[in-house]
Write a protein that holds these residues in place. Structure first.
Motif, PDB file in Angstrom:
ATOM      1  N   ASN A  26     -60.204   5.743  -9.883  1.00 62.60           N
ATOM      2  CA  ASN A  26     -59.477   7.001  -9.647  1.00 62.60           C
ATOM      3  C   ASN A  26     -60.245   8.247 -10.086  1.00 62.60           C
ATOM      4  N   VAL A  27     -61.534   8.282  -9.766  1.00 63.40           N
ATOM      5  CA  VAL A  27     -62.356   9.475 -10.024  1.00 63.40           C
ATOM      6  C   VAL A  27     -62.601  10.164  -8.690  1.00 63.40           C
ATOM      7  N   HIS A  28     -62.403  11.478  -8.648  1.00 66.36           N
ATOM      8  CA  HIS A  28     -62.560  12.231  -7.404  1.00 66.36           C
ATOM      9  C   HIS A  28     -63.858  13.030  -7.423  1.00 66.36           C
ATOM     10  N   GLY A  29     -64.509  13.115  -6.254  1.00 68.80           N
ATOM     11  CA  GLY A  29     -65.676  13.982  -6.117  1.00 68.80           C
ATOM     12  C   GLY A  29     -66.979  13.210  -6.064  1.00 68.80           C
ATOM     13  N   ILE A  30     -68.022  13.795  -6.617  1.00 75.00           N
ATOM     14  CA  ILE A  30     -69.357  13.200  -6.605  1.00 75.00           C
ATOM     15  C   ILE A  30     -69.727  12.821  -8.036  1.00 75.00           C
ATOM     16  N   LEU A  31     -70.129  11.582  -8.242  1.00 73.68           N
ATOM     17  CA  LEU A  31     -70.467  11.091  -9.579  1.00 73.68           C
ATOM     18  C   LEU A  31     -71.898  10.572  -9.591  1.00 73.68           C
ATOM     19  N   SER A  32     -72.698  11.025 -10.572  1.00 73.84           N
ATOM     20  CA  SER A  32     -74.055  10.504 -10.747  1.00 73.84           C
ATOM     21  C   SER A  32     -73.956   9.129 -11.395  1.00 73.84           C
ATOM     22  N   LEU A  33     -74.227   8.096 -10.617  1.00 76.61           N
ATOM     23  CA  LEU A  33     -74.077   6.737 -11.114  1.00 76.61           C
ATOM     24  C   LEU A  33     -75.052   6.410 -12.249  1.00 76.61           C
ATOM     25  N   PRO A  34     -76.345   6.784 -12.158  1.00 79.22           N
ATOM     26  CA  PRO A  34     -77.254   6.485 -13.269  1.00 79.22           C
ATOM     27  C   PRO A  34     -76.787   7.085 -14.594  1.00 79.22           C
ATOM     28  N   HIS A  35     -76.302   8.334 -14.567  1.00 83.39           N
ATOM     29  CA  HIS A  35     -75.820   8.970 -15.791  1.00 83.39           C
ATOM     30  C   HIS A  35     -74.594   8.245 -16.339  1.00 83.39           C
ATOM     31  N   PHE A  36     -73.680   7.862 -15.423  1.00 84.54           N
ATOM     32  CA  PHE A  36     -72.472   7.162 -15.853  1.00 84.54           C
ATOM     33  C   PHE A  36     -72.824   5.834 -16.511  1.00 84.54           C
ATOM     34  N   LEU A  37     -73.703   5.042 -15.891  1.00 84.23           N
ATOM     35  CA  LEU A  37     -74.061   3.736 -16.436  1.00 84.23           C
ATOM     36  C   LEU A  37     -74.779   3.871 -17.772  1.00 84.23           C
ATOM     37  N   LYS A  38     -75.639   4.888 -17.889  1.00 80.15           N
ATOM     38  CA  LYS A  38     -76.355   5.108 -19.146  1.00 80.15           C
ATOM     39  C   LYS A  38     -75.377   5.469 -20.262  1.00 80.15           C
ATOM     40  N   SER A  39     -74.361   6.282 -19.931  1.00 75.77           N
ATOM     41  CA  SER A  39     -73.372   6.669 -20.946  1.00 75.77           C
ATOM     42  C   SER A  39     -72.541   5.479 -21.405  1.00 75.77           C
ATOM     43  N   LYS A  40     -72.405   4.460 -20.561  1.00 77.87           N
ATOM     44  CA  LYS A  40     -71.637   3.258 -20.902  1.00 77.87           C
ATOM     45  C   LYS A  40     -72.539   2.129 -21.404  1.00 77.87           C
ATOM     46  N   ASN A  41     -73.860   2.368 -21.381  1.00 76.24           N
ATOM     47  CA  ASN A  41     -74.832   1.349 -21.769  1.00 76.24           C
ATOM     48  C   ASN A  41     -74.575   0.037 -21.019  1.00 76.24           C
ATOM     49  N   PHE A  42     -74.370   0.194 -19.729  1.00 78.41           N
ATOM     50  CA  PHE A  42     -74.024  -0.954 -18.881  1.00 78.41           C
ATOM     51  C   PHE A  42     -74.968  -0.972 -17.690  1.00 78.41           C
ATOM     52  N   PHE A  43     -75.652  -2.090 -17.508  1.00 78.79           N
ATOM     53  CA  PHE A  43     -76.645  -2.187 -16.438  1.00 78.79           C
ATOM     54  C   PHE A  43     -76.309  -3.411 -15.577  1.00 78.79           C
ATOM     55  N   PRO A  44     -75.627  -3.171 -14.444  1.00 76.13           N
ATOM     56  CA  PRO A  44     -75.019  -4.270 -13.678  1.00 76.13           C
ATOM     57  C   PRO A  44     -76.001  -5.084 -12.847  1.00 76.13           C
ATOM     58  N   ASP A 305     -64.392  19.037  -1.328  1.00 73.83           N
ATOM     59  CA  ASP A 305     -64.451  20.481  -1.563  1.00 73.83           C
ATOM     60  C   ASP A 305     -65.878  20.898  -1.924  1.00 73.83           C
ATOM     61  N   PHE A 306     -66.570  21.448  -0.936  1.00 74.87           N
ATOM     62  CA  PHE A 306     -67.979  21.816  -1.092  1.00 74.87           C
ATOM     63  C   PHE A 306     -68.251  22.861  -0.019  1.00 74.87           C
ATOM     64  N   SER A 307     -68.969  23.921  -0.320  1.00 74.19           N
ATOM     65  CA  SER A 307     -69.197  24.953   0.693  1.00 74.19           C
ATOM     66  C   SER A 307     -70.365  24.578   1.608  1.00 74.19           C
ATOM     67  N   TYR A 308     -70.332  25.142   2.819  1.00 70.38           N
ATOM     68  CA  TYR A 308     -71.435  24.919   3.756  1.00 70.38           C
ATOM     69  C   TYR A 308     -72.759  25.410   3.176  1.00 70.38           C
ATOM     70  N   LEU A 309     -72.721  26.557   2.504  1.00 67.77           N
ATOM     71  CA  LEU A 309     -73.953  27.121   1.944  1.00 67.77           C
ATOM     72  C   LEU A 309     -74.517  26.213   0.865  1.00 67.77           C
ATOM     73  N   ASP A 310     -73.630  25.645   0.022  1.00 65.52           N
ATOM     74  CA  ASP A 310     -74.096  24.714  -1.009  1.00 65.52           C
ATOM     75  C   ASP A 310     -74.702  23.464  -0.384  1.00 65.52           C
ATOM     76  N   LEU A 311     -74.108  23.019   0.717  1.00 69.40           N
ATOM     77  CA  LEU A 311     -74.661  21.855   1.414  1.00 69.40           C
ATOM     78  C   LEU A 311     -76.069  22.146   1.929  1.00 69.40           C
ATOM     79  N   LEU A 312     -76.241  23.321   2.531  1.00 68.45           N
ATOM     80  CA  LEU A 312     -77.565  23.696   3.041  1.00 68.45           C
ATOM     81  C   LEU A 312     -78.565  23.798   1.901  1.00 68.45           C
ATOM     82  N   GLY A 313     -78.121  24.319   0.762  1.00 73.62           N
ATOM     83  CA  GLY A 313     -79.000  24.390  -0.410  1.00 73.62           C
ATOM     84  C   GLY A 313     -79.367  23.014  -0.928  1.00 73.62           C
TER      85      GLY A 313
END
Length: 579
Positions: A26-44, A305-313
């Motif tokens: 139940n997490v919404h949006g974009i999540l950096s998986l490497p950062h999440f796994l490192k924070s949990k010290n879990f390497f699947p 929820d993300f702007s077109y300009l941010d996508l182009l960037g």
């Protein structure tokens, strides 16, 4: 095995079987998986992401995680417009809608396997002891018109047990006490209701959706199939009257669920599939592009929820290819940055090394996007230039293959309407027919809404969207025939075709063909559970045919559109229908 379960219902069962499981729910949006796994010290060793249809999560950095990755797509049929790119970040894809991915075999997708959602385990209540004749549980919204029509139609027979607000537990309790459960599908997809209701021992009156449903329940033995609302009414009355036959189907459907469709069997099936799945060598550059393309389609469809300009960037640093440039042109044009779009189109025109394979669907999207962008800018000469450019490039590469692809395509259109039909045919020849879940609004030349940013016209990306764009310029028999062919090839488009037929009927008030349009429209309406409207149209069509003394033509057309039994049912109802 160490397993990351993302919104995955197998998590608890995997733990019970001795696996070390980390859950991400139940997490919404974009999540950096490497950062999440490192924070949990879990390497699947394994990642299973199940699509959460309520809370959308996109995992970034998947290419940095060295393990086997599976994606379980739940609403494949309405999310292919973005999932065809997200799929490529995984080693394999699981889906209830196997037939939809089979249609895309020419696109370079990972391995895919059929895996529907499981049914809950429920005890069987004897069929003769059930007190509810018919019930249905589901949400009623403007995005589900077929469901509302189903409810309204059953109200004519006196059935009011269509419920929206109820707990999951109470829903299963209701189905366990119900004899018949009608089922409809938003896009002719295999949905969870058929497993829930059959697993509760109810007889499922299932809309005819074809291969995916037939693979999990045997028609007329483990569930009952209907094609239109009149047939559904007849089946409802028949099985309520013939309880012994209904009981056999109830017991057979329940037995099939116990044997094949519970969560334990689903997990066993997944583990069996895994014997044939190997970890792919990742191309990190391509993975980052596919992540960006997924985000573009999600944002364009207002699902993130993300702007077109941010996508182009966010595209900065990603090497350009046909697909990247096509979507940059799309974003710039839809955001009304026309000067930037023109500059990008010009730079592409001078870069002959951008696309290696001119016969690829990516190159088709790029050239058609250049053409559509020019149309948005009211430059028809530039728009048709890219169609001719596409033809010449293909002929230069392989003339015989080019002539096959351009079969029935007008290379020299003299109007925007003809140009749209040409691009529609090319996408059809590439078997890119429609993206059902994408909310497409066509560009309208000289529209007062054109410069209003709250009204965002979309660039066409498939045969259907080019046809809908063509409709804004002109409507004629060619357009009707294209739409008719498209509906035959693609489930879930009946309501769109219905709208087109309605337009033709209005414009042909004095035409000798109006009886034909009304007959076709009436049959489509019955298939979409519009009981009164469908019968009214067919009755009017018969009256028009009678005035012209061509009743035989009417009966011949109705025979082509339906089975003999359905035709007789329609004609019988038509005799008695008054309002």
């Amino acid at each position: 095995m160490k397993i990351l379960c993302v919104d995955c219902l197998f998590a608890k069962l995997l733990k019970q079987r001795g696996h070390e499981v980390l859950e991400l729910n139940n997490v919404h949006g974009i999540l950096s998986l490497p950062h999440f796994l490192k924070s949990k010290n879990f390497f699947p060793d394994l990642i299973i992401q199940q699509e959460n249809i309520k809370i959308r999560l996109i995992l970034s950095g998947l290419e940095e995680v060295d393990c086997l990755k599976l994606f379980w797509s739940i609403d494949t049929h309405i999310n292919l417009h973005w999932q065809i790119y997200y799929f490529k970040l995984f080693d394999a894809v699981l889906t209830p809608h196997y037939s939809w991915l089979k249609k895309l075999e020419k696109i370079n997708l990972p391995l895919f396997f059929r895996l529907p959602l499981p049914a809950p385990f429920l005890s069987y209540k004897a069929y003769e002891n059930r007190t509810e004749e018919l019930s249905f549980v589901g949400r009623f919204t403007k995005f589900r018109p077929l469901r509302q029509r189903l409810k309204d139609a059953y109200a004519l027979l006196g059935y009011q047990n269509f419920i929206e607000e109820i707990s999951y537990r109470d829903m299963l309790k209701l189905y366990s006490n119900t004899k018949l459960v009608p089922n409809e599908s938003l896009g002719y997809e295999l949905n969870l209701r058929i497993f829930e209701s059959a697993g509760a021992g109810a007889v499922v009156l299932a809309q005819n959706i074809g291969e995916d449903q037939d693979a999990v329940f045997e028609p007329q033995k483990e569930c009952v199939i209907w094609h239109d609302i009149i047939e559904l009414f007849d089946l409802t009355k028949y099985y309520l009257k013939n309880e012994s036959l209904a009981k056999k189907i109830s017991e057979a459907g329940y037995a099939r669920v116990q044997k094949e469709h519970l969560i334990e069997q689903r997990l066993n099936t997944l583990l069996y599939f895994m014997k044939n799945i190997t970890q792919n060598t990742r191309n990190k550059v391509e993975d980052r592009k596919n992540l960006w393309l997924s985000l573009v389609q999600l944002v364009r469809n207002n699902m993130l929820d993300f702007s077109y300009l941010d996508l182009l960037g966010a595209a900065d640093g990603l090497a350009d290819d046909c697909l990247m440039v096509a979507f940059k042109i799309i974003l710039l044009t839809e955001n009304q940055q026309y000067d930037d779009a023109r500059r990008l189109i010009h730079s592409f025109s001078t870069n002959k090394e951008l696309c290696v394979n001119v016969f690829s669907s990516d190159y088709l999207l790029l050239l058609s996007s250049c053409s559509a962008s020019a149309m948005f800018q009211d430059d028809f000469n530039l728009a048709k230039y890219f169609l001719l450019m596409y033809y010449n490039e293909l002929v230069k590469s392989n003339e015989a293959q080019a002539l096959i692809l351009f079969n029935q395509v007008n290379c020299q259109p003299i109007s925007e309407f003809e140009l749209c039909l040409s691009w529609a045919r090319l996408f059809e020849n590439k078997e890119i027919l429609s993206w059902i879940g994408f909310k497409f609004y066509p560009y309208r030349k000289n529209s007062e809404e054109k410069n209003n940013f709250e009204y965002r016209a979309y660039m066409p990306q498939c045969s259907l969207s080019w046809l809908l764009t063509a409709k804004t310029y002109k409507q004629d028999q060619n357009l009707k025939k294209y739409l008719e062919a498209l509906v035959e090839k693609t489930n879930g488009l009946s309501s769109i075709y219905q709208d087109e037929l309605s337009d033709f009927i209005v414009k042909s008030a004095n035409s000798s063909l109006q009886w034909r349009f009304l007959t076709e429209l009436g049959v489509k309406k019955l298939e979409q559970c519009q009981f009164g409207e469908g019968l009214s149209d067919i009755k009017t069509a018969f009256q028009l045919a009678t005035e012209k003394n061509i009743q035989a033509n009417f009966h011949e057309l109705l025979s082509r559109l339906t089975s003999q039994e359905r035709k007789e049912n329609i004609l019988n109802c038509m005799k008695f229908y008054t309002t």
